[in-house]
Design a protein around this motif. Structure first.
Motif, PDB file in Angstrom:
ATOM      1  N   ILE A   1       0.854  -1.184   0.000  1.00  0.00           N
ATOM      2  CA  ILE A   1       0.000   0.000   0.000  1.00  0.00           C
ATOM      3  C   ILE A   1       0.890   1.233   0.000  1.00  0.00           C
ATOM      4  N   SER A   2       0.467   2.252  -0.728  1.00  0.00           N
ATOM      5  CA  SER A   2       1.242   3.481  -0.812  1.00  0.00           C
ATOM      6  C   SER A   2       0.425   4.651  -0.274  1.00  0.00           C
ATOM      7  N   ALA A   3       1.135   5.659   0.198  1.00  0.00           N
ATOM      8  CA  ALA A   3       0.502   6.894   0.665  1.00  0.00           C
ATOM      9  C   ALA A   3       1.555   7.992   0.635  1.00  0.00           C
ATOM     10  N   TYR A   4       1.129   9.165   0.198  1.00  0.00           N
ATOM     11  CA  TYR A   4       2.022  10.325   0.142  1.00  0.00           C
ATOM     12  C   TYR A   4       3.317  10.005  -0.611  1.00  0.00           C
ATOM     13  N   ASP A   5       3.165   9.277  -1.718  1.00  0.00           N
ATOM     14  CA  ASP A   5       4.264   8.947  -2.628  1.00  0.00           C
ATOM     15  C   ASP A   5       5.283   7.977  -2.033  1.00  0.00           C
ATOM     16  N   TRP A   6       4.944   7.365  -0.900  1.00  0.00           N
ATOM     17  CA  TRP A   6       5.773   6.314  -0.320  1.00  0.00           C
ATOM     18  C   TRP A   6       5.046   4.974  -0.432  1.00  0.00           C
ATOM     19  N   VAL A   7       5.782   3.927  -0.751  1.00  0.00           N
ATOM     20  CA  VAL A   7       5.270   2.567  -0.597  1.00  0.00           C
ATOM     21  C   VAL A   7       5.637   2.123   0.805  1.00  0.00           C
ATOM     22  N   LEU A   8       4.634   1.866   1.606  1.00  0.00           N
ATOM     23  CA  LEU A   8       4.839   1.654   3.036  1.00  0.00           C
ATOM     24  C   LEU A   8       5.464   0.293   3.319  1.00  0.00           C
ATOM     25  N   PRO A   9       6.109   0.156   4.481  1.00  0.00           N
ATOM     26  CA  PRO A   9       6.752  -1.126   4.802  1.00  0.00           C
ATOM     27  C   PRO A   9       5.779  -2.194   5.284  1.00  0.00           C
ATOM     28  N   THR A  10       4.519  -1.818   5.520  1.00  0.00           N
ATOM     29  CA  THR A  10       3.522  -2.756   6.037  1.00  0.00           C
ATOM     30  C   THR A  10       2.514  -3.093   4.948  1.00  0.00           C
ATOM     31  N   GLU A  11       2.206  -4.363   4.780  1.00  0.00           N
ATOM     32  CA  GLU A  11       1.226  -4.771   3.781  1.00  0.00           C
ATOM     33  C   GLU A  11      -0.162  -4.901   4.403  1.00  0.00           C
ATOM     34  N   ILE A  12      -1.189  -4.878   3.536  1.00  0.00           N
ATOM     35  CA  ILE A  12      -2.579  -5.048   3.948  1.00  0.00           C
ATOM     36  C   ILE A  12      -3.039  -6.406   3.416  1.00  0.00           C
ATOM     37  N   PRO A  13      -3.232  -7.405   4.271  1.00  0.00           N
ATOM     38  CA  PRO A  13      -3.576  -8.752   3.796  1.00  0.00           C
ATOM     39  C   PRO A  13      -4.805  -8.750   2.888  1.00  0.00           C
ATOM     40  N   ASP A  14      -4.704  -9.494   1.786  1.00  0.00           N
ATOM     41  CA  ASP A  14      -5.769  -9.692   0.796  1.00  0.00           C
ATOM     42  C   ASP A  14      -5.981  -8.495  -0.131  1.00  0.00           C
ATOM     43  N   LYS A  15      -5.272  -7.411   0.072  1.00  0.00           N
ATOM     44  CA  LYS A  15      -5.509  -6.214  -0.727  1.00  0.00           C
ATOM     45  C   LYS A  15      -5.325  -6.479  -2.224  1.00  0.00           C
ATOM     46  N   GLY A  16      -4.254  -7.172  -2.597  1.00  0.00           N
ATOM     47  CA  GLY A  16      -4.016  -7.435  -4.009  1.00  0.00           C
ATOM     48  C   GLY A  16      -5.097  -8.277  -4.650  1.00  0.00           C
ATOM     49  N   ARG A  17      -5.623  -9.235  -3.894  1.00  0.00           N
ATOM     50  CA  ARG A  17      -6.717 -10.061  -4.418  1.00  0.00           C
ATOM     51  C   ARG A  17      -7.994  -9.240  -4.577  1.00  0.00           C
TER      52      ARG A  17
END
Length: 299
Positions: free
Chosen positions: A43-59
């Motif tokens: 997940i990205s915010a404010y032009d950064w790709v964050l170090p934490t993922e959001i489970p199932d987001k890609g699906r």
């Protein structure tokens, strides 16, 4: 400074050549020359790709895009060839992978706005225009526009910010005929999706599309009408004059800019990892958007 906090190493899969690691998607090419697009949980915010993922987001992004592609097929062709998992791919790619036509991508983010918010609101407050298009007096944050507008932007690299541009600049870059097709297709798709979402109690405030070209003409590509590429608002609580609750990553943005994060977005320091409650709340927003729009329970 921005970009990846921790850039992932691409997976090596027999028969696939890694082409690009984007904010969310990893792109490969198979031996037939087709594009293999894998949506991660980044997940990205404010032009950064964050170090934490959001489970199932890609699906969620992949399955929701497929649902929308089906409902837009009579308006414009799309790039999807297959959802079959490539031979030798990891099991985690299931449900998040698309085999797609390789296209000549148009270097423009095609944005449609039906409501005033975000960068459009900033420009409106300064000049009563959005991307140079004049709008009436008296609009505020969340106001519905008299009619949807096409407000294109340049496509930025990871870590850079998309910049709004005029329609005339798009025509200069891609030619008058292609620019006209982009505007017509963008507004037609937005109008169809807005009506579908409205029937499900959701306002589609704005969204962005990517298009490519093949020998037959314009093709809808990438993701479409997801919480990553769109602002979805609950219709029941819509109230112009304030920020609207939304089914997207606004929860992440709000936490990052809160005192709780300890992060100054104006600094050159990367953002911190997300706490578990923010991860869970963001995942719930994505799943809620999927279920409300499709009418299907998330599996």
């Amino acid at each position: 400074m921005s970009g990846f906090v921790e850039k992932p190493e691409p997976l090596q899969v027999p028969g696939l050549v890694h082409l690009h690691t984007g904010k969310v998607r990893d792109l490969y090419q198979n031996e037939a020359g087709d594009l293999v697009m894998v949506a991660s949980d980044r997940i990205s915010a404010y032009d950064w790709v964050l170090p934490t993922e959001i489970p199932d987001k890609g699906r969620v992004l992949t399955q929701l895009s497929l649902w929308w592609f089906d409902r837009l097929a009579d308006l414009i062709p799309n790039h999807v060839i297959s959802t079959d998992l490539p031979a030798g791919a990891p099991a985690d790619w299931a449900g998040r992978t698309l085999i797609c036509r390789s296209l000549r991508m148009v270097p423009v983010e095609c944005v449609a706005r039906g409501y005033l918010t975000g960068s459009g609101l900033v420009e409106y407050d300064e000049s009563r225009t959005v991307c140079g298009l004049a709008l009436p007096e008296g609009l505020t944050d969340g106001s519905e526009l008299p009619a949807p507008i096409f407000t294109p932007a340049t496509k930025a690299a990871v870590g850079d910010h998309d910049e709004n541009v005029s329609y005339e600049e798009v025509a200069r870059q891609v030619g008058a005929e292609t620019a006209a097709q982009l505007r017509q297709s963008t507004l037609a798709i937005y109008s169809r999706a807005r009506d579908i979402a409205r029937d499900r109690g959701i306002i589609l405030a704005d969204t962005k599309f990517e298009f490519g070209l093949d020998d037959s003409g314009l093709v809808l590509a990438d993701e479409v009408l997801t919480p990553d590429s769109s602002r979805f608002w609950p219709a029941a609580s819509w109230e112009p004059g304030r920020a609207q609750p939304s089914y997207d990553k606004q929860y992440v943005r709000d936490w990052l800019t809160s005192p709780a994060s300890g992060w100054d977005r104006r600094s050159e320091q990367p953002p911190p990892p997300l706490p578990q409650q923010v991860v869970e709340a963001t995942r719930a927003k994505y799943l809620e958007a999927y279920e409300l729009l499709t009418g299907n329970a998330w599996q």
